[in-house]
Design a protein around this motif. Sequence first.
Motif, PDB file in Angstrom:
ATOM      1  N   ILE A  38       0.823  -1.208   0.000  1.00  0.00           N
ATOM      2  CA  ILE A  38       0.000   0.000   0.000  1.00  0.00           C
ATOM      3  C   ILE A  38       0.859   1.261   0.000  1.00  0.00           C
ATOM      4  N   GLU A  39       1.960   1.215   0.722  1.00  0.00           N
ATOM      5  CA  GLU A  39       2.875   2.364   0.761  1.00  0.00           C
ATOM      6  C   GLU A  39       3.342   2.725  -0.644  1.00  0.00           C
ATOM      7  N   GLN A  40       3.757   1.709  -1.400  1.00  0.00           N
ATOM      8  CA  GLN A  40       4.306   1.927  -2.727  1.00  0.00           C
ATOM      9  C   GLN A  40       3.238   2.374  -3.725  1.00  0.00           C
ATOM     10  N   TYR A  41       2.056   1.784  -3.647  1.00  0.00           N
ATOM     11  CA  TYR A  41       1.012   2.051  -4.633  1.00  0.00           C
ATOM     12  C   TYR A  41       0.211   3.325  -4.347  1.00  0.00           C
ATOM     13  N   TYR A  42       0.011   3.649  -3.072  1.00  0.00           N
ATOM     14  CA  TYR A  42      -0.899   4.751  -2.744  1.00  0.00           C
ATOM     15  C   TYR A  42      -0.287   5.898  -1.939  1.00  0.00           C
ATOM     16  N   MET A  43       0.664   5.591  -1.056  1.00  0.00           N
ATOM     17  CA  MET A  43       1.173   6.635  -0.174  1.00  0.00           C
ATOM     18  C   MET A  43       2.334   7.425  -0.791  1.00  0.00           C
ATOM     19  N   LYS A  44       3.161   6.776  -1.558  1.00  0.00           N
ATOM     20  CA  LYS A  44       4.329   7.456  -2.132  1.00  0.00           C
ATOM     21  C   LYS A  44       4.001   8.301  -3.364  1.00  0.00           C
ATOM     22  N   PRO A  45       3.161   7.813  -4.306  1.00  0.00           N
ATOM     23  CA  PRO A  45       2.864   8.625  -5.496  1.00  0.00           C
ATOM     24  C   PRO A  45       2.118   9.913  -5.140  1.00  0.00           C
ATOM     25  N   THR A  46       2.482  10.995  -5.777  1.00  0.00           N
ATOM     26  CA  THR A  46       1.795  12.270  -5.576  1.00  0.00           C
ATOM     27  C   THR A  46       0.389  12.200  -6.149  1.00  0.00           C
ATOM     28  N   GLY A  47      -0.578  12.694  -5.388  1.00  0.00           N
ATOM     29  CA  GLY A  47      -1.954  12.704  -5.864  1.00  0.00           C
ATOM     30  C   GLY A  47      -2.733  11.451  -5.561  1.00  0.00           C
ATOM     31  N   SER A  48      -2.159  10.545  -4.765  1.00  0.00           N
ATOM     32  CA  SER A  48      -2.854   9.329  -4.350  1.00  0.00           C
ATOM     33  C   SER A  48      -2.727   9.187  -2.835  1.00  0.00           C
ATOM     34  N   SER A  49      -3.613   8.400  -2.247  1.00  0.00           N
ATOM     35  CA  SER A  49      -3.536   8.194  -0.797  1.00  0.00           C
ATOM     36  C   SER A  49      -4.392   7.000  -0.387  1.00  0.00           C
ATOM     37  N   PHE A  50      -4.250   6.614   0.873  1.00  0.00           N
ATOM     38  CA  PHE A  50      -5.000   5.490   1.441  1.00  0.00           C
ATOM     39  C   PHE A  50      -5.329   5.856   2.881  1.00  0.00           C
TER      40      PHE A  50
END
Length: 295
Positions: A165-177
Amino acid sequence: LFFFSHSARFLDASCMHCLSPKMVCETKIVADEHDSIPGTKTDSRIVSSSRMWTSSSSPNTLEDSVKKDLVFIREFESSDEGEVRRIFYEGIMERIPNTAFRGLKHQTKTQILYAFITIMCFVLTKSLVLTCCAPFILMAVRYYFSRKVILSYLDCALHTDMSDIEQYYMKPTGSSFWVAVLEGKVVGIVAAQGSEEDNTLELRRMSVDSRYRGKGIAKALGRKVLEFAMRNNYSAIVLGTTAVKVAAHKLYESLGFRHAGEKEEYTLPGMSRSLMERMFFQIRYHRYRLQLREE
C-alpha cells in the motif's frame, strides 16, 4: 431584608450548580465535514446524539464514552497492514454468494437459460426427482464458479496494490490510502488513485468491517476522498463497481456520484472466459462519476 435577599440568591445559584450535571447531551461527529462538498448532508455526520447522563456519571465516564463512539479517519500506517488486508479480504469474500445468487435476479437471459436446462432435463430423463434437483445443481455450480473467479481476483489484488500500500498509494503524488478507526480498531478502508491524463481521482478499495456497518463509516471515508480531490484540484472523481447490493449504489449516489454507464459482461482479473465460466458466472460493471469542476 437585604440579608434575606442575598441569601436566597446564593441558595438559587447553589441549586443550579448541583443540578446542571443531571442532563448532558452529546453529539458525536464521524469525521471532518465540509458543507460545500457536493452531495453531503449534515444529518449523516452524526453517529449518535442526545445521549442522557445522570448526575452519577463522572466526567471521566462521559469522556470515555464519547471517545468510544468517535470514528477517526486517518492516513494508512504500516502497522495497519494486517487489519487492512483482513477487512479487504472479508469484503471481497462476501461477493461470492452475492454474485452467485443475488446477481441472478438481474440476469434475465441466464434465468431463461437455466429454465431451459431444467425443462430439457425432464424431457430427456422423464425423472421428476432429477428435474427438481436440477435448479439446486445449477445454483451449486454457479456458486463454485463465483468462488473460483473471485478468489482469483482476490489473489491478483493481494499481489498487486494491496501487497504494498505504501508503494502504490502513499508514495505517489496525488494518491492516498485512509483507514477508519473506532475504539482503537481499524474498521474501514478506502484508497484514492490520481490520474494525470484526465485529471481525475479514482475511488478504490472501499470496505467496512461487517461488525461496524450502519454507523456512517463508509460515507465518512467517501467524503475524505472528496475532500482530498478538492484540495488537490482534481476535476472529477470516478469509480467502478461490480457490487450487487443496492445499498452500495445508494451510498455512491448519496455522496453526489452519478451513474455513468454499465457493462453487462465484464471480465475480472483472473477470469479465463471459458464456456462454462461464462455460463455460470456473469457480472455487471457500473461506472460512477462525480464532477467537481469543469475543465
